[in-house]
Design a protein around this motif. Structure first.
Motif, PDB file in Angstrom:
ATOM      1  N   UNK A 183       0.864  -1.185   0.000  1.00  0.00           N
ATOM      2  CA  UNK A 183       0.000   0.000   0.000  1.00  0.00           C
ATOM      3  C   UNK A 183       0.900   1.233   0.000  1.00  0.00           C
ATOM      4  N   UNK A 184       0.972   1.884  -1.135  1.00  0.00           N
ATOM      5  CA  UNK A 184       1.923   2.985  -1.301  1.00  0.00           C
ATOM      6  C   UNK A 184       1.231   4.282  -1.692  1.00  0.00           C
ATOM      7  N   UNK A 185       1.914   5.381  -1.415  1.00  0.00           N
ATOM      8  CA  UNK A 185       1.510   6.699  -1.917  1.00  0.00           C
ATOM      9  C   UNK A 185       2.523   7.035  -2.998  1.00  0.00           C
ATOM     10  N   UNK A 186       2.039   7.112  -4.237  1.00  0.00           N
ATOM     11  CA  UNK A 186       2.965   7.285  -5.352  1.00  0.00           C
ATOM     12  C   UNK A 186       3.362   8.755  -5.514  1.00  0.00           C
ATOM     13  N   UNK A 187       4.590   8.944  -5.975  1.00  0.00           N
ATOM     14  CA  UNK A 187       5.107  10.280  -6.267  1.00  0.00           C
ATOM     15  C   UNK A 187       5.313  10.400  -7.774  1.00  0.00           C
ATOM     16  N   UNK A 188       5.453  11.614  -8.242  1.00  0.00           N
ATOM     17  CA  UNK A 188       5.728  11.834  -9.666  1.00  0.00           C
ATOM     18  C   UNK A 188       7.044  11.161 -10.041  1.00  0.00           C
ATOM     19  N   UNK A 189       8.031  11.250  -9.149  1.00  0.00           N
ATOM     20  CA  UNK A 189       9.329  10.643  -9.441  1.00  0.00           C
ATOM     21  C   UNK A 189       9.196   9.120  -9.575  1.00  0.00           C
ATOM     22  N   UNK A 190       8.414   8.489  -8.695  1.00  0.00           N
ATOM     23  CA  UNK A 190       8.206   7.050  -8.805  1.00  0.00           C
ATOM     24  C   UNK A 190       7.462   6.710 -10.097  1.00  0.00           C
ATOM     25  N   UNK A 191       6.424   7.469 -10.416  1.00  0.00           N
ATOM     26  CA  UNK A 191       5.640   7.196 -11.631  1.00  0.00           C
ATOM     27  C   UNK A 191       6.510   7.319 -12.883  1.00  0.00           C
ATOM     28  N   UNK A 192       7.363   8.338 -12.931  1.00  0.00           N
ATOM     29  CA  UNK A 192       8.291   8.498 -14.067  1.00  0.00           C
ATOM     30  C   UNK A 192       9.294   7.344 -14.113  1.00  0.00           C
ATOM     31  N   UNK A 193       9.819   6.977 -12.958  1.00  0.00           N
ATOM     32  CA  UNK A 193      10.764   5.862 -12.874  1.00  0.00           C
ATOM     33  C   UNK A 193      10.104   4.562 -13.350  1.00  0.00           C
ATOM     34  N   UNK A 194       8.897   4.330 -12.892  1.00  0.00           N
ATOM     35  CA  UNK A 194       8.181   3.117 -13.261  1.00  0.00           C
ATOM     36  C   UNK A 194       7.923   3.078 -14.776  1.00  0.00           C
ATOM     37  N   UNK A 195       7.515   4.212 -15.321  1.00  0.00           N
ATOM     38  CA  UNK A 195       7.268   4.289 -16.766  1.00  0.00           C
ATOM     39  C   UNK A 195       8.555   4.031 -17.549  1.00  0.00           C
ATOM     40  N   UNK A 196       9.669   4.588 -17.091  1.00  0.00           N
ATOM     41  CA  UNK A 196      10.943   4.397 -17.797  1.00  0.00           C
ATOM     42  C   UNK A 196      11.431   2.946 -17.729  1.00  0.00           C
ATOM     43  N   UNK A 197      10.851   2.188 -16.802  1.00  0.00           N
ATOM     44  CA  UNK A 197      11.193   0.769 -16.672  1.00  0.00           C
ATOM     45  C   UNK A 197      10.099  -0.145 -17.228  1.00  0.00           C
TER      46      UNK A 197
END
Length: 168
Positions: free
Chosen positions: A75-89
């Protein structure tokens, strides 16, 4: 059915029912939903989010079971940095895929696959600490501990109360 007459169930109607995909899904999910699922503290799993509606079963909880291959347990609170990182992966969590996936934005609470959360954790040295999403430990399923130790998850807990529970 008339009162006083025997109830007759036609075999063809029965077969239509058991071959219905919704019926099959319910039969598979009922045992998973009925079982008490526990958080990382061994207590009842708390709700992660209903806006957006999250969870493998889209019931707001980070429940899991044999059908949940990705183990959507953190159960996480997502950040823009995580979302960008996830997309780049290769895992674009920002683009909507109606009707079941609204696309995420910074601040959304979401049941992440434990492997995706760990991927961000493992990249913190090169990407920065803020790539790792904060975690609601009361809503994180205990199965997440099979991949990430409680000590690691607790470093990213949403509140300090979680850290004090760890010391007990």
């Amino acid at each position: 059915h008339e009162r006083g007459k025997p109830l007759v169930i036609r075999f063809s109607n029965y077969m239509k029912t058991i071959q219905n995909p919704i019926f099959i899904t319910l039969i598979l999910l009922i045992p998973m939903m009925a079982a008490t699922q526990l958080n990382v503290y061994g207590k009842a799993l708390q709700k992660c989010s209903t806006s957006p509606m999250t969870g493998f079963m889209r019931d707001g909880y980070c429940r899991t079971g044999p059908e949940d291959v990705g183990k959507h347990t953190v159960a996480a609170v997502v950040t823009k940095k995580f979302l960008d990182f996830s997309k780049s992966n290769g895992n674009d969590l920002m683009t909507p895929h109606p009707p079941s996936f609204p696309g995420l934005k910074e601040g959304d609470r979401w049941c992440l696959c434990v492997s995706r959360w760990k991927e961000a954790y493992d990249a913190r040295d090169s990407e920065g600490e803020d790539v790792v999403p904060k975690v609601d430990l009361s809503a994180t399923h205990q199965k997440a501990l099979e991949t990430v130790p409680l000590e690691v998850l607790s470093r990213y807990a949403l509140n300090q109360e979680a850290n004090s529970k760890l010391e007990l």
